[in-house]
Design a protein around this motif. Structure first.
Motif, PDB file in Angstrom:
ATOM      1  N   ARG A 202       0.845  -1.202   0.000  1.00 53.64           N
ATOM      2  CA  ARG A 202       0.000   0.000   0.000  1.00 53.64           C
ATOM      3  C   ARG A 202       0.877   1.248   0.000  1.00 53.64           C
ATOM      4  N   TYR A 203       0.639   2.100  -1.000  1.00 52.34           N
ATOM      5  CA  TYR A 203       1.328   3.389  -1.091  1.00 52.34           C
ATOM      6  C   TYR A 203       0.281   4.475  -0.829  1.00 52.34           C
ATOM      7  N   PRO A 204       0.326   5.138   0.354  1.00 51.91           N
ATOM      8  CA  PRO A 204      -0.702   6.142   0.689  1.00 51.91           C
ATOM      9  C   PRO A 204      -0.627   7.356  -0.244  1.00 51.91           C
ATOM     10  N   LEU A 205      -1.818   7.893  -0.610  1.00 51.24           N
ATOM     11  CA  LEU A 205      -1.859   9.132  -1.383  1.00 51.24           C
ATOM     12  C   LEU A 205      -1.444  10.273  -0.477  1.00 51.24           C
ATOM     13  N   SER A 206      -0.609  11.170  -0.976  1.00 50.47           N
ATOM     14  CA  SER A 206      -0.066  12.257  -0.149  1.00 50.47           C
ATOM     15  C   SER A 206      -1.155  13.193   0.348  1.00 50.47           C
ATOM     16  N   THR A 222      13.655  -3.108  -3.482  1.00 50.54           N
ATOM     17  CA  THR A 222      13.954  -1.990  -4.384  1.00 50.54           C
ATOM     18  C   THR A 222      13.003  -0.813  -4.170  1.00 50.54           C
ATOM     19  N   LEU A 223      11.995  -1.006  -3.313  1.00 50.28           N
ATOM     20  CA  LEU A 223      11.106   0.109  -2.942  1.00 50.28           C
ATOM     21  C   LEU A 223      11.911   1.336  -2.536  1.00 50.28           C
ATOM     22  N   LEU A 224      13.055   1.123  -1.906  1.00 47.82           N
ATOM     23  CA  LEU A 224      13.862   2.241  -1.419  1.00 47.82           C
ATOM     24  C   LEU A 224      14.343   3.142  -2.552  1.00 47.82           C
ATOM     25  N   ARG A 239      -6.914   7.293 -13.834  1.00 41.03           N
ATOM     26  CA  ARG A 239      -6.549   8.417 -14.710  1.00 41.03           C
ATOM     27  C   ARG A 239      -6.579   9.743 -13.946  1.00 41.03           C
ATOM     28  N   HIS A 240      -7.531   9.910 -13.032  1.00 39.94           N
ATOM     29  CA  HIS A 240      -7.677  11.185 -12.297  1.00 39.94           C
ATOM     30  C   HIS A 240      -6.538  11.428 -11.308  1.00 39.94           C
ATOM     31  N   LEU A 241      -5.733  10.372 -11.023  1.00 43.00           N
ATOM     32  CA  LEU A 241      -4.652  10.524 -10.033  1.00 43.00           C
ATOM     33  C   LEU A 241      -3.317  10.933 -10.662  1.00 43.00           C
ATOM     34  N   ILE A 242      -3.237  10.862 -12.000  1.00 41.83           N
ATOM     35  CA  ILE A 242      -1.976  11.207 -12.668  1.00 41.83           C
ATOM     36  C   ILE A 242      -1.598  12.646 -12.337  1.00 41.83           C
ATOM     37  N   GLY A 243      -0.360  12.839 -11.893  1.00 35.16           N
ATOM     38  CA  GLY A 243       0.125  14.163 -11.500  1.00 35.16           C
ATOM     39  C   GLY A 243       0.165  14.348  -9.998  1.00 35.16           C
ATOM     40  N   LYS A 244      -0.584  13.524  -9.264  1.00 33.30           N
ATOM     41  CA  LYS A 244      -0.538  13.587  -7.802  1.00 33.30           C
ATOM     42  C   LYS A 244       0.673  12.803  -7.295  1.00 33.30           C
ATOM     43  N   THR A 245       0.843  12.749  -5.996  1.00 38.19           N
ATOM     44  CA  THR A 245       1.974  12.025  -5.419  1.00 38.19           C
ATOM     45  C   THR A 245       1.478  11.020  -4.383  1.00 38.19           C
ATOM     46  N   VAL A 246       2.356  10.062  -4.088  1.00 38.79           N
ATOM     47  CA  VAL A 246       2.123   9.137  -2.981  1.00 38.79           C
ATOM     48  C   VAL A 246       3.292   9.253  -2.020  1.00 38.79           C
ATOM     49  N   ASP A 247       3.041   8.851  -0.761  1.00 44.99           N
ATOM     50  CA  ASP A 247       4.114   8.810   0.233  1.00 44.99           C
ATOM     51  C   ASP A 247       4.801   7.446   0.101  1.00 44.99           C
ATOM     52  N   LEU A 248       6.072   7.468  -0.262  1.00 41.14           N
ATOM     53  CA  LEU A 248       6.806   6.207  -0.434  1.00 41.14           C
ATOM     54  C   LEU A 248       7.082   5.609   0.937  1.00 41.14           C
ATOM     55  N   PRO A 249       6.527   4.440   1.253  1.00 37.57           N
ATOM     56  CA  PRO A 249       6.679   3.852   2.588  1.00 37.57           C
ATOM     57  C   PRO A 249       8.140   3.719   3.019  1.00 37.57           C
ATOM     58  N   LEU A 250       8.365   3.915   4.298  1.00 36.55           N
ATOM     59  CA  LEU A 250       9.648   3.665   4.979  1.00 36.55           C
ATOM     60  C   LEU A 250      10.747   4.647   4.583  1.00 36.55           C
ATOM     61  N   THR A 251      10.443   5.658   3.768  1.00 34.96           N
ATOM     62  CA  THR A 251      11.510   6.540   3.270  1.00 34.96           C
ATOM     63  C   THR A 251      11.298   8.001   3.601  1.00 34.96           C
ATOM     64  N   GLY A 252      10.049   8.432   3.820  1.00 36.54           N
ATOM     65  CA  GLY A 252       9.787   9.848   4.029  1.00 36.54           C
ATOM     66  C   GLY A 252       9.799  10.647   2.738  1.00 36.54           C
ATOM     67  N   LYS A 320      13.469  -9.191   3.728  1.00 33.26           N
ATOM     68  CA  LYS A 320      12.697  -9.708   4.861  1.00 33.26           C
ATOM     69  C   LYS A 320      12.370  -8.598   5.867  1.00 33.26           C
ATOM     70  N   LYS A 321      13.380  -7.768   6.142  1.00 27.07           N
ATOM     71  CA  LYS A 321      13.186  -6.692   7.127  1.00 27.07           C
ATOM     72  C   LYS A 321      12.182  -5.659   6.627  1.00 27.07           C
ATOM     73  N   ILE A 322      12.269  -5.315   5.329  1.00 26.54           N
ATOM     74  CA  ILE A 322      11.352  -4.321   4.754  1.00 26.54           C
ATOM     75  C   ILE A 322       9.921  -4.851   4.754  1.00 26.54           C
ATOM     76  N   VAL A 323       9.746  -6.110   4.376  1.00 27.98           N
ATOM     77  CA  VAL A 323       8.395  -6.702   4.385  1.00 27.98           C
ATOM     78  C   VAL A 323       7.834  -6.703   5.803  1.00 27.98           C
ATOM     79  N   SER A 324       8.680  -7.043   6.779  1.00 21.59           N
ATOM     80  CA  SER A 324       8.236  -7.051   8.175  1.00 21.59           C
ATOM     81  C   SER A 324       7.831  -5.647   8.629  1.00 21.59           C
ATOM     82  N   ASP A 325       8.638  -4.643   8.270  1.00 20.28           N
ATOM     83  CA  ASP A 325       8.339  -3.259   8.673  1.00 20.28           C
ATOM     84  C   ASP A 325       7.072  -2.752   7.995  1.00 20.28           C
ATOM     85  N   LEU A 326       6.862  -3.125   6.738  1.00 21.80           N
ATOM     86  CA  LEU A 326       5.643  -2.723   6.042  1.00 21.80           C
ATOM     87  C   LEU A 326       4.424  -3.340   6.702  1.00 21.80           C
ATOM     88  N   ASP A 327       4.573  -4.595   7.129  1.00 19.34           N
ATOM     89  CA  ASP A 327       3.463  -5.281   7.788  1.00 19.34           C
ATOM     90  C   ASP A 327       3.105  -4.579   9.086  1.00 19.34           C
TER      91      ASP A 327
END
Length: 927
Positions: A202-206, A222-224, A239-252, A320-327
């Motif tokens: 899940r990538y949250p909408l900003s 490679t999410l990082l 289509r309506h979301l093109i141009g918006k941003t998402v918050d990339l998990p675990l990176t800020g 493994k660590k990234i999947v665990s942190d995302l969970d």
């Protein structure tokens, strides 16, 4: 009897002695001639050994070279070996590792010295094996891709391409081997299907963190390095979301949502994470969308992000660590089982990473245009032709070629950097210093060139280029390249591009593409499958225990080793017999069918060793009956028998076929034609028929002379026909036969390849002999089916013979009675009442063997019933064709007339067979 020929054919005794004699006498050196013929060998790895693919293609190349030499061309089969950068360096590094030494402990210069030492120690293995295969190579011209001359050619090509703007240095994605620490070519990557997982994240909408996009990935680590999320611009869901941003998990970080056709609405959620620095497809999306290239891995495939909690972690541990942190963060939607293609290095087995580095590249599109045109125009022809489509498909979608490798063994890139980072490309350090100025402090680039770079120059660098040498003028362009389909992209195309660029000519006129040599089940030969055959083992033989040790050596998994040992013991309980080189070469030729892989069958090798035995024994018979006797070496009166005229005529026809088959690369047909002629005609028929003349006390000198002369001359010509495929046995036998055939020369390889003489074809003799064979074969078939002894003389009754057939019976009675073992041949009229008999048909003529104690009437009915079934199948097949309107409308009149004749013949045969079955049944009832 000749004392020179052993009673038995023993290849182990003759082969190595003959080759040593050839080499000692410089027999492979090219002879001066008006026309030249040249093949360059695909250079094998210098520290490698001969495998079945090598042995097959080397047989083809040697066959062509020997044929053209005998044809009168000035031939050169240019041999040499490749330095094989990565493969050779790995071997030496492993040897050092056994002593706990790394190349870095030694330093570059000392390490290179170790490689040269290893090359001197093991580099002769494959050339020794080539000699065992009978390769007619001028070893004085052997080359190595790192010889001084070839290295000079590499430097010259690099500098010229750089000066023409066709070589550049840039940061791009490459296949990176994290164990070898170098870029590798596509050819060195094996993509294998493996079980894996598909993580839905899940990538949250900003602007609305409560909403999110779900992206599916097989590589969460490679999410990082993600630079965007892509959706298809035609996907109404996003289509309506093109141009918006998402918050990339675990990176800020915030990353944009972009519209790109790379996103497949049907795959997963239709949203795709874009990581331009770690995926080749994403890299192209990144270029189109202007995205950042964020490299998150180092050369060891560990996370390389200062300040990140994952910094320094191996990529799979980080996963493994990234999947665990995302969970834990509630951002892991689901995990599903997924099969995927995993790219692994063919040498290390490690998972290959798309990796962003500075590398040297060749801009190939300008070179590719001309290379496409020469194939389109027919200046270069592929055999089979369909492989040109494969060539075009790749060339029309060609990408720039990464030519740098981060290893030490190879041609070091001729580029120097000054203290300010400026680059100076030059042929020598002195030339670079001259370009940079006296105050510049220069250091040469650490990288070496891809091995394929020097291999791409092989057809002209081996002939002395960039110098204008006599060899270059004589042999370039070369005639044909013999190679496998798997390197059309990586070698063939690059040789064409570089050949055109630097010589202005194509490097070769034809490309003969052969298939892979597979095992009998059609599987690719590999050590892990335990199905590898060593051609030298087939030549010399190998005991079971040695074979088991060879097949299991180096296998790390005990279970696999045990499985392969069990499999080997079952398949080869007595090891592998020694078959000799000629039998192996004939096997390869017999299976060289255009465009097909080879399913290698050891029973074929055994069969062709038997063929060698047959040829050997036939030659002993000829020598026994001709040595010390008048064979018509000088002009004298000779009288040729029907068999003499027939075999001479058939020889001419086979000579014509052989030349056509070689010229058309139909080596399978060539092998079949020669095998059939030698075994079925010369040995099984002609040699046996000569005994009638040679054992006849009443034969005249002219008759004896004619038969002896024909025996030796046909054998001598046959040996020359066979020589390109079977060089050793033909040389050994030719040396014995040549004085009897009144020919001169020191070796068969310098003799003229036989050319047919139409004036020597006696069509009547062919027709008469074919008739004699039909009569004898028909009676033989009855003998076999009725279990009648081959030596028992049979009374033959003849009914329905035409005047011509009646004449043939009288003219050729010796052949029929003596060779056919006929007690007598009596003519019956149509009105004569024939006794109950076994019957054979030769055209409309019936051969009757009166039934008696040696005839099983039930067996005869069974045999006739089988012939009846065949006649009915023939009637059905031909009737079907003749009732097919499309066939009748389109087929030439001659074809239709022939089909009608076949139908008439089959119906006549059916009628006769029905009559015979009725008679046999009546015989049983009255018996």
């Amino acid at each position: 009897m000749s004392n020179a020929l052993d009673n038995q054919y023993q290849p182990s005794i003759i082969e190595q002695a003959i080759y040593q004699s050839w080499e000692a006498n410089n027999a492979f050196a090219a002879r001066e001639a008006e026309s030249a013929y040249c093949i360059v060998i695909p250079p094998p790895n210098v520290t490698g050994s001969l495998h079945m693919g090598h042995a097959f293609q080397d047989t083809v190349m040697d066959l062509l070279t020997r044929y053209h030499r005998m044809k009168g061309d000035q031939t050169l089969w240019q041999v040499g070996t490749d330095h094989a950068g990565i493969a050779t360096q790995m071997v030496v590094e492993r040897r050092l590792a056994a002593d706990n030494i790394s190349r870095h402990d030694l330093g570059r210069e000392k390490f290179i010295e170790k490689i040269w030492e290893w090359k001197a120690e093991s580099g002769g293995t494959i050339t020794r094996q080539l000699r065992r295969m009978g390769a007619a190579i001028d070893w004085n011209r052997e080359r190595f891709t790192m010889d001084d001359g070839l290295s000079e050619a590499v430097e010259e090509v690099f500098v010229r391409l750089y000066e023409d703007g066709l070589i550049y240095r840039g940061k791009r994605l490459v296949n990176w081997d994290p164990v070898l620490h170098t870029a590798v070519s596509d050819l060195e990557v094996e993509s294998l299907e493996e079980n894996g997982s598909l993580w839905h994240l899940r990538y949250p909408l900003s602007d609305d963190p409560s909403s999110h996009l779900i992206v599916a990935t097989t590589r969460p680590e490679t999410l990082l390095g993600d630079a965007a999320v892509a959706v298809n611009p035609d996907d109404e869901r996003y289509r309506h979301l093109i141009g918006k941003t998402v918050d990339l998990p675990l990176t800020g970080r915030k990353i944009p949502i972009v519209g790109d056709e790379h996103a497949d609405p049907e795959f997963g959620s239709g949203c795709v994470k874009i990581t331009p620095a770690h995926d080749f497809n994403d890299y192209e999306v990144g270029k189109r969308q202007g995205l950042d290239l964020i490299n998150v891995l180092d050369i060891n495939a560990c996370i390389d992000l200062d300040g990140s909690p994952y910094h320094g972690m191996d990529r799979f541990a980080a996963r493994k660590k990234i999947v665990s942190d995302l969970d834990q963060a509630g951002l892991l939607d689901s995990i599903k089982d997924h099969k995927l293609m995993v790219p692994r290095g063919d040498r290390t087995g490690s998972v290959i990473e798309p990796y962003l580095t500075d590398q040297w590249y060749v801009k190939v599109e300008p070179l590719a245009k001309e290379a496409i045109k020469v194939v389109e125009d027919g200046d270069i022809k592929f055999v089979p032709e369909n492989w040109s489509n494969t060539y075009f498909n790749w060339m029309n979608d060609i990408q720039d070629w990464c030519i740098s490798r981060q290893i030490w063994w190879g041609h070091r890139i001729p580029a120097w950097y000054d203290q300010h980072g400026n680059v100076f490309v030059a042929r020598t350090a002195e030339e670079a210093q001259s370009k940079a100025g006296p105050d510049a402090i220069l250091e040469q680039d650490e990288d070496v060139l891809d091995t394929w770079f020097s291999s791409a120059l092989w057809p002209f660098s081996t002939l002395g280029w960039p110098e204008k040498t006599p060899e270059f003028d004589k042999y370039y362009p070369t005639n044909v390249l013999v190679t496998g389909f798997d390197i059309i992209f990586f070698w063939v195309a690059r040789m064409i591009m570089f050949g055109l660029k630097f010589t202005g000519q194509v490097p070769f006129k034809e490309v003969y593409i052969h298939g892979l040599v597979r095992d009998l089940e059609g599987d690719k030969m590999s050590k892990s499958k335990g199905n590898v055959l060593d051609p030298i083992d087939l030549i010399d033989g190998i005991e079971l225990e040695a074979l088991v040790e060879k097949r299991t050596k180096g296998l790390m998994q005990p279970k696999m080793a045990a499985k392969i040992e069990k499999q080997t013991r079952k398949q080869f309980p007595n090891g592998i017999e020694a078959y000799g080189t000629d039998a192996l070469r004939f096997t390869f030729a017999s299976q060289a069918t255009l465009g097909r892989d080879i399913r290698f069958d050891l029973t074929r090798v055994e069969s062709y060793r038997n063929f060698c035995n047959k040829l050997w024994n036939a030659s002993r018979y000829v020598l026994m009956n001709t040595e010390g006797k008048d064979c018509g070496q000088v002009e004298a009166t000779v009288k040729l028998s029907l068999a003499d005229k027939w075999i001479i005529s058939r020889l001419q026809q086979v000579e014509k076929e052989a030349v056509e088959q070689i010229e058309n690369y139909r080596f399978d047909q060539l092998a079949q034609s020669l095998y059939s002629f030698v075994w079925d005609e010369y040995c099984s028929w002609y040699v046996e028929l000569t005994k009638i003349v040679l054992n006849d006390e009443n034969a005249t000198d002219a008759q004896l002379r004619g038969t002896r002369r024909t025996l030796v001359r046909v054998l001598e010509s046959t040996l020359r026909l066979l020589h390109p495929i079977m060089p050793f046995i033909t040389e050994a036998l030719w040396q014995e036969v040549k004085p009897l055939a009144a020919v001169e020369g020191d070796t068969i390889m310098n003799c003229v390849y036989p050319l047919y003489d139409e004036s020597k074809i006696d069509q009547q003799a062919i027709e008469d002999m074919t008739w004699v064979q039909s009569v004898i074969t028909s009676v033989r078939n009855i003998r076999g089916e009725m279990n009648i002894s081959p030596g028992k003389a049979l009374p033959i009754l003849v009914q329905g013979a035409s005047p011509k057939e009646a004449s043939n019976i009288e003219l050729h009675s010796d052949y029929l009675t003596k060779f056919g073992r006929f007690e007598s041949m009596s003519m019956l009229t149509d009105s004569d009442q024939a006794p109950e008999s076994a019957t054979a048909l030769v055209g409309d003529m019936r051969l009757l063997i009166p039934l008696g104690s040696f005839i099983d009437a039930n067996a005869e009915i069974s045999r006739l019933s089988k012939e009846l079934e065949k006649a009915e199948r023939d009637i059905a097949g031909v009737s079907g064709r003749l009732s097919n309107k499309a066939f009748v409308d389109k087929a030439p009149e001659a074809v239709i007339a022939k089909a009608q004749q076949q139908l008439d013949d089959a119906e006549s045969a059916k009628f006769t067979l029905l009559e015979q079955i009725e008679r046999m049944q009546a015989f049983l009832e009255n018996d």
